[in-house]
Design a protein around this motif. Sequence first.
Motif, PDB file in Angstrom:
ATOM      1  N   GLY A 236      91.828  36.618   2.561  1.00  0.00           N
ATOM      2  CA  GLY A 236      92.912  35.868   1.952  1.00  0.00           C
ATOM      3  C   GLY A 236      94.226  36.623   1.896  1.00  0.00           C
ATOM      4  O   GLY A 236      95.271  36.123   2.342  1.00  0.00           O
ATOM      5  N   GLU A 241      99.913  34.688  -0.784  1.00  0.00           N
ATOM      6  CA  GLU A 241      99.367  33.498  -1.441  1.00  0.00           C
ATOM      7  C   GLU A 241     100.444  32.463  -1.767  1.00  0.00           C
ATOM      8  O   GLU A 241     100.348  31.292  -1.366  1.00  0.00           O
ATOM      9  CB  GLU A 241      98.645  33.931  -2.711  1.00  0.00           C
ATOM     10  CG  GLU A 241      97.969  32.826  -3.482  1.00  0.00           C
ATOM     11  CD  GLU A 241      97.210  33.379  -4.687  1.00  0.00           C
ATOM     12  OE1 GLU A 241      96.438  32.608  -5.287  1.00  0.00           O
ATOM     13  OE2 GLU A 241      97.394  34.568  -5.034  1.00  0.00           O
ATOM     14  N   ILE A 258      91.738  27.191   5.263  1.00  0.00           N
ATOM     15  CA  ILE A 258      91.610  28.452   4.533  1.00  0.00           C
ATOM     16  C   ILE A 258      90.145  28.641   4.161  1.00  0.00           C
ATOM     17  O   ILE A 258      89.586  27.876   3.378  1.00  0.00           O
ATOM     18  CB  ILE A 258      92.480  28.459   3.261  1.00  0.00           C
ATOM     19  CG1 ILE A 258      93.920  28.021   3.579  1.00  0.00           C
ATOM     20  CG2 ILE A 258      92.468  29.845   2.629  1.00  0.00           C
ATOM     21  CD1 ILE A 258      94.786  27.849   2.345  1.00  0.00           C
ATOM     22  N   TRP A 261      89.757  33.729   0.468  1.00  0.00           N
ATOM     23  CA  TRP A 261      90.571  33.395  -0.682  1.00  0.00           C
ATOM     24  C   TRP A 261      91.078  34.599  -1.448  1.00  0.00           C
ATOM     25  O   TRP A 261      90.899  35.742  -1.026  1.00  0.00           O
ATOM     26  CB  TRP A 261      89.787  32.432  -1.574  1.00  0.00           C
ATOM     27  CG  TRP A 261      89.653  31.096  -0.909  1.00  0.00           C
ATOM     28  CD1 TRP A 261      88.596  30.649  -0.154  1.00  0.00           C
ATOM     29  CD2 TRP A 261      90.646  30.070  -0.859  1.00  0.00           C
ATOM     30  NE1 TRP A 261      88.867  29.394   0.345  1.00  0.00           N
ATOM     31  CE2 TRP A 261      90.117  29.010  -0.073  1.00  0.00           C
ATOM     32  CE3 TRP A 261      91.915  29.924  -1.409  1.00  0.00           C
ATOM     33  CZ2 TRP A 261      90.816  27.836   0.176  1.00  0.00           C
ATOM     34  CZ3 TRP A 261      92.624  28.756  -1.178  1.00  0.00           C
ATOM     35  CH2 TRP A 261      92.073  27.728  -0.392  1.00  0.00           C
ATOM     36  N   TYR A 262      91.710  34.316  -2.566  1.00  0.00           N
ATOM     37  CA  TYR A 262      92.391  35.325  -3.370  1.00  0.00           C
ATOM     38  C   TYR A 262      91.606  35.710  -4.614  1.00  0.00           C
ATOM     39  O   TYR A 262      91.882  36.730  -5.231  1.00  0.00           O
ATOM     40  CB  TYR A 262      93.789  34.810  -3.733  1.00  0.00           C
ATOM     41  CG  TYR A 262      94.574  34.459  -2.487  1.00  0.00           C
ATOM     42  CD1 TYR A 262      95.250  35.439  -1.780  1.00  0.00           C
ATOM     43  CD2 TYR A 262      94.580  33.153  -1.977  1.00  0.00           C
ATOM     44  CE1 TYR A 262      95.941  35.135  -0.608  1.00  0.00           C
ATOM     45  CE2 TYR A 262      95.268  32.835  -0.814  1.00  0.00           C
ATOM     46  CZ  TYR A 262      95.944  33.834  -0.135  1.00  0.00           C
ATOM     47  OH  TYR A 262      96.612  33.532   1.037  1.00  0.00           O
ATOM     48  N   TYR A 264      87.295  35.230  -6.213  1.00  0.00           N
ATOM     49  CA  TYR A 264      85.932  34.776  -5.930  1.00  0.00           C
ATOM     50  C   TYR A 264      85.123  34.769  -7.217  1.00  0.00           C
ATOM     51  O   TYR A 264      85.478  35.442  -8.186  1.00  0.00           O
ATOM     52  CB  TYR A 264      85.270  35.724  -4.913  1.00  0.00           C
ATOM     53  CG  TYR A 264      85.726  35.513  -3.485  1.00  0.00           C
ATOM     54  CD1 TYR A 264      84.905  34.878  -2.564  1.00  0.00           C
ATOM     55  CD2 TYR A 264      86.976  35.945  -3.059  1.00  0.00           C
ATOM     56  CE1 TYR A 264      85.308  34.687  -1.245  1.00  0.00           C
ATOM     57  CE2 TYR A 264      87.400  35.756  -1.748  1.00  0.00           C
ATOM     58  CZ  TYR A 264      86.556  35.121  -0.846  1.00  0.00           C
ATOM     59  OH  TYR A 264      86.965  34.924   0.462  1.00  0.00           O
ATOM     60  N   PRO A 273      89.721  29.453  -6.486  1.00  0.00           N
ATOM     61  CA  PRO A 273      89.943  30.378  -5.371  1.00  0.00           C
ATOM     62  C   PRO A 273      91.350  30.936  -5.301  1.00  0.00           C
ATOM     63  O   PRO A 273      91.604  31.891  -4.565  1.00  0.00           O
ATOM     64  CB  PRO A 273      89.647  29.506  -4.146  1.00  0.00           C
ATOM     65  CG  PRO A 273      89.953  28.118  -4.588  1.00  0.00           C
ATOM     66  CD  PRO A 273      89.557  28.061  -6.032  1.00  0.00           C
ATOM     67  N   SER A 274      92.260  30.347  -6.060  1.00  0.00           N
ATOM     68  CA  SER A 274      93.653  30.771  -6.034  1.00  0.00           C
ATOM     69  C   SER A 274      94.328  30.376  -7.335  1.00  0.00           C
ATOM     70  O   SER A 274      93.922  29.422  -8.009  1.00  0.00           O
ATOM     71  CB  SER A 274      94.383  30.102  -4.849  1.00  0.00           C
ATOM     72  OG  SER A 274      95.781  30.287  -4.934  1.00  0.00           O
ATOM     73  N   MET A 286      89.961  23.271   2.735  1.00  0.00           N
ATOM     74  CA  MET A 286      89.500  24.398   1.924  1.00  0.00           C
ATOM     75  C   MET A 286      87.979  24.553   2.063  1.00  0.00           C
ATOM     76  O   MET A 286      87.238  23.603   1.842  1.00  0.00           O
ATOM     77  CB  MET A 286      89.852  24.167   0.448  1.00  0.00           C
ATOM     78  CG  MET A 286      91.327  23.976   0.176  1.00  0.00           C
ATOM     79  SD  MET A 286      91.672  23.475  -1.543  1.00  0.00           S
ATOM     80  CE  MET A 286      91.043  24.901  -2.460  1.00  0.00           C
ATOM     81  N   PRO A 288      84.610  27.495   1.203  1.00  0.00           N
ATOM     82  CA  PRO A 288      84.291  28.651   0.363  1.00  0.00           C
ATOM     83  C   PRO A 288      83.713  29.832   1.136  1.00  0.00           C
ATOM     84  O   PRO A 288      82.589  30.265   0.908  1.00  0.00           O
ATOM     85  CB  PRO A 288      83.281  28.072  -0.634  1.00  0.00           C
ATOM     86  CG  PRO A 288      82.549  27.045   0.167  1.00  0.00           C
ATOM     87  CD  PRO A 288      83.578  26.441   1.091  1.00  0.00           C
ATOM     88  N   HIS A 289      84.498  30.367   2.060  1.00  0.00           N
ATOM     89  CA  HIS A 289      84.106  31.533   2.865  1.00  0.00           C
ATOM     90  C   HIS A 289      82.764  31.287   3.571  1.00  0.00           C
ATOM     91  O   HIS A 289      81.844  32.101   3.526  1.00  0.00           O
ATOM     92  CB  HIS A 289      84.022  32.790   1.996  1.00  0.00           C
ATOM     93  CG  HIS A 289      84.246  34.054   2.768  1.00  0.00           C
ATOM     94  ND1 HIS A 289      84.816  35.181   2.213  1.00  0.00           N
ATOM     95  CD2 HIS A 289      83.997  34.380   4.058  1.00  0.00           C
ATOM     96  CE1 HIS A 289      84.891  36.143   3.117  1.00  0.00           C
ATOM     97  NE2 HIS A 289      84.386  35.676   4.251  1.00  0.00           N
TER      98      HIS A 289
END
Length: 326
Positions: A236, A241, A258, A261-262, A264, A273-274, A286, A288-289
């Motif tokens: 991220g 951001e 994305i 993220w920034y 977790y 996530p941000s 979006m 989730p990784h």
Amino acid sequence: MKVVVGDRNVLPHSDLLVSLLPSAVELSWHRTFDEEALVDDLADADVYIGGRVTPAMARAGVGLRLVHIVGAGTDKVAFDDLPAITQVANTFHHEDSIAEYIIATAVMLRRGLIAQDSALRSGTWATSVYQDGVAQPPTMRGAMIGYVGFGHIGRRTADLFGALGARGCAVTGSGRVADDTGLDWHADTTELGRLLKESDVVVVSAPLNDRTAGMIGSAELAQLGPDGVLINVGRGPLVVEQDLFESLRDRAIAGAAIDVWYSYPAGGDHAEPSGMSFHELPNVLMTPHTSGVTRDTFLGRVHDVADNIVRLIEGRPLERVVGRVR
């Protein structure tokens, strides 16, 4: 030998890991990341399997001979706190999975499929066939794909984009790439601005370190332009951001996928996530990784981890030993 497993992605393959290791190996499994529990368990461990090693965990593992990351990134390992005897190794096998994700999200964003799905759910046919002012979207043929980082992920993604008729260019920290097939050009990161100006889709997969953190901000996103798409599968903080949020909100770029993220979850499965309201933007996909989270990825990784543990037991050199984050 005691092996502590702290990566839950290994759990579906527990039987495989057990079958690949000598019977004398003791495996201690952790279903969730609980730092206190891991600190206690690492006190007499020889090997830790997991991508996150906090300073407290590193100091507790006084006898650790190997930390094996179940992935590529080393940015969450407290190298400075690990014992001098500890080797750190990583593994890959994610390139096919992530390349599929990149292709899928690039097509979805460039073709406007997310917005079309949302509109049709309320009965609106958001297409040039029925509405004035709606452009006919382009295909990938002839599109320029810019790669910020060009390792395993970039190489495999370029192969797949090439099958669709897309072109490519890349910037890397050294300016070198192992295989430039399908690239019009490649250079070091001093040419990042050129890459952004020339690209229709930018794929970010560079490692996160002191030199790359925040390497893409508002000025760079402006160079990508209002028709450009950004896909971040690296980390991220490679992209600033607030600048990313504002560029998407103001349509300075067309859209973004994305996956990294920034912030977790510290425990459990819930966390924002941000600090920015990305979820309110219609031009963001979006995830989730999960771009690399497939069965195929982790089958390969478990084999790599087991092989290195056997090598450690037998006194042979380990594969894919990594240094400190550079």
